[in-house]
Design an enzyme around this catalytic site. Structure first.
Site, PDB file in Angstrom:
ATOM      1  N   GLU A  94       0.808  -1.224   0.000  1.00 15.04           N
ATOM      2  CA  GLU A  94       0.000   0.000   0.000  1.00 15.04           C
ATOM      3  C   GLU A  94       0.839   1.271   0.000  1.00 15.04           C
ATOM      4  O   GLU A  94       0.303   2.363  -0.188  1.00 15.04           O
ATOM      5  CB  GLU A  94      -0.953  -0.013   1.213  1.00 15.04           C
ATOM      6  CG  GLU A  94      -2.057  -1.054   1.056  1.00 15.04           C
ATOM      7  CD  GLU A  94      -2.938  -1.206   2.287  1.00 15.04           C
ATOM      8  OE1 GLU A  94      -2.528  -0.748   3.373  1.00 15.04           O
ATOM      9  OE2 GLU A  94      -4.014  -1.786   2.157  1.00 15.04           O
ATOM     10  N   GLU A 125       7.505 -21.376   8.177  1.00 12.22           N
ATOM     11  CA  GLU A 125       7.693 -20.471   9.326  1.00 12.22           C
ATOM     12  C   GLU A 125       8.743 -20.999  10.295  1.00 12.22           C
ATOM     13  O   GLU A 125       9.290 -20.263  11.101  1.00 12.22           O
ATOM     14  CB  GLU A 125       6.373 -20.242  10.054  1.00 12.22           C
ATOM     15  CG  GLU A 125       5.895 -21.359  10.952  1.00 12.22           C
ATOM     16  CD  GLU A 125       4.791 -20.884  11.892  1.00 12.22           C
ATOM     17  OE1 GLU A 125       4.948 -21.101  13.094  1.00 12.22           O
ATOM     18  OE2 GLU A 125       3.794 -20.303  11.435  1.00 12.22           O
TER      19      GLU A 125
END
Length: 311
Positions: A94, A125
């Site tokens: 963004e 992860e």
């Protein structure tokens, strides 16, 4: 990479984390009316901004350190797995439309790569090595800032990213939602927003995820304010890539200058749609090339360019 042998150890670690704690008083939540569940959930969420508020000094210190490096051409890199990784990618993606940042200036790394945005990538992860490889692909410098994000504060990918970045001389920030976390300890700037046990046991996309979103909003937005990407609270570096943003560009110029619509159109045309340049031509009564020079000399800070033009 398999983590099977470590399961008992991981289980004992999870049992000590507040984000994983069981709430016996909510054990019958599935039998409650829907509106009551919504009320309970909304009540839980109201605690998140207060938890963030307790860490504002640490957040501000991290912002100032990030901004100092980005002003020298450094990058802001988020690294996380699962929800934390997705929120980092979201915040990074963004920045270009909001602040006209260059591609690659704000980067979101998620364990397992782009596929992990929509599907779970098994074992990613748990790999600190994967984090190191992802950072090495960026060719880190000492002007870069790496923010590791993990609700538990123990995710190997996030901790590994911070440890590797720190060893390379980059600025490091560790954002976690448990106190005494390995992630905060590994980073130069530790930010632990303790949001407590979740409504659904261990579902850290809830309060912990909301807290991470709020902090990432602050890190990127206030850094961009410090870098001169805004004029007051106006997005003067907005990139007009569609009709909505073109309309917003015109409105921003109007709010900043009070100029008439025809003047605004002329200014935007003369500056190739650059909002900051258009405002400067109107407020300082200079042409497009002069506005570009003034902004370059001021490092893109519109207030400083205005002061220089009027001085």
């Amino acid at each position: 990479m398999t983590s099977t042998p470590h399961h008992p150890d991981v289980r004992s670690q999870l049992e000590t984390l507040t984000t994983e704690a069981f709430r016996p008083e909510l054990a019958e939540i599935d039998r409650m009316p829907t509106l009551d569940i919504a009320r309970v959930m909304n009540g839980e969420d109201t605690a998140v901004p207060a938890a963030v508020a307790e860490r504002l000094p640490e957040i501000a210190a991290a912002v100032d350190a990030i901004a100092a490096r980005m002003a020298r051409g450094g990058r802001l890199v988020y690294a996380g797995a699962g929800t934390a990784g997705r929120l980092g990618v979201l915040d990074a993606s963004e920045c270009p439309p909001t602040f006209n940042t260059a591609p690659g200036q704000v980067v979101g790394l998620i364990a397992g790569g782009p596929d992990a945005m929509v599907t779970s990538v098994e074992g990613a992860e748990d790999s600190a090595e994967l984090a190191r490889a992802d950072l090495d692909a960026l060719a880190l410098t000492t002007d870069d800032a790496v923010v590791g994000v993990s609700a538990s504060g123990r995710t190997p990918y996030a901790v590994g990213a911070v440890e590797h970045a720190r060893a390379r001389g980059a600025l490091t920030v560790g954002l976690a939602c448990n106190s005494g976390s390995a992630l905060a300890a590994a980073a130069e700037h530790g930010i632990e927003v303790v949001t407590g046990p979740e409504l659904i046991t261990g579902s850290t996309r809830l309060k912990a995820g909301t807290a991470q979103k709020l902090v990432l909003n602050m890190l990127s937005t206030i850094t961009m304010i410090r870098l001169g990407k805004t004029y007051g609270n106006l997005m003067v570096d907005v990139r007009a890539s569609n009709e909505k943003l073109r309309a917003r560009s015109r409105r921003i110029v109007a709010l900043a200058t009070g100029a008439a619509d025809d003047e605004i159109e002329c200014a935007l045309t003369a500056t190739d749609g650059e909002v900051k340049h258009a405002i400067l031509t109107l407020l300082a009564d200079v042409d497009g090339p002069a506005a570009a020079r003034l902004l370059e000399d001021s490092g893109g800070h519109l207030r400083a360019a205005l002061a220089a033009a009027k001085g």
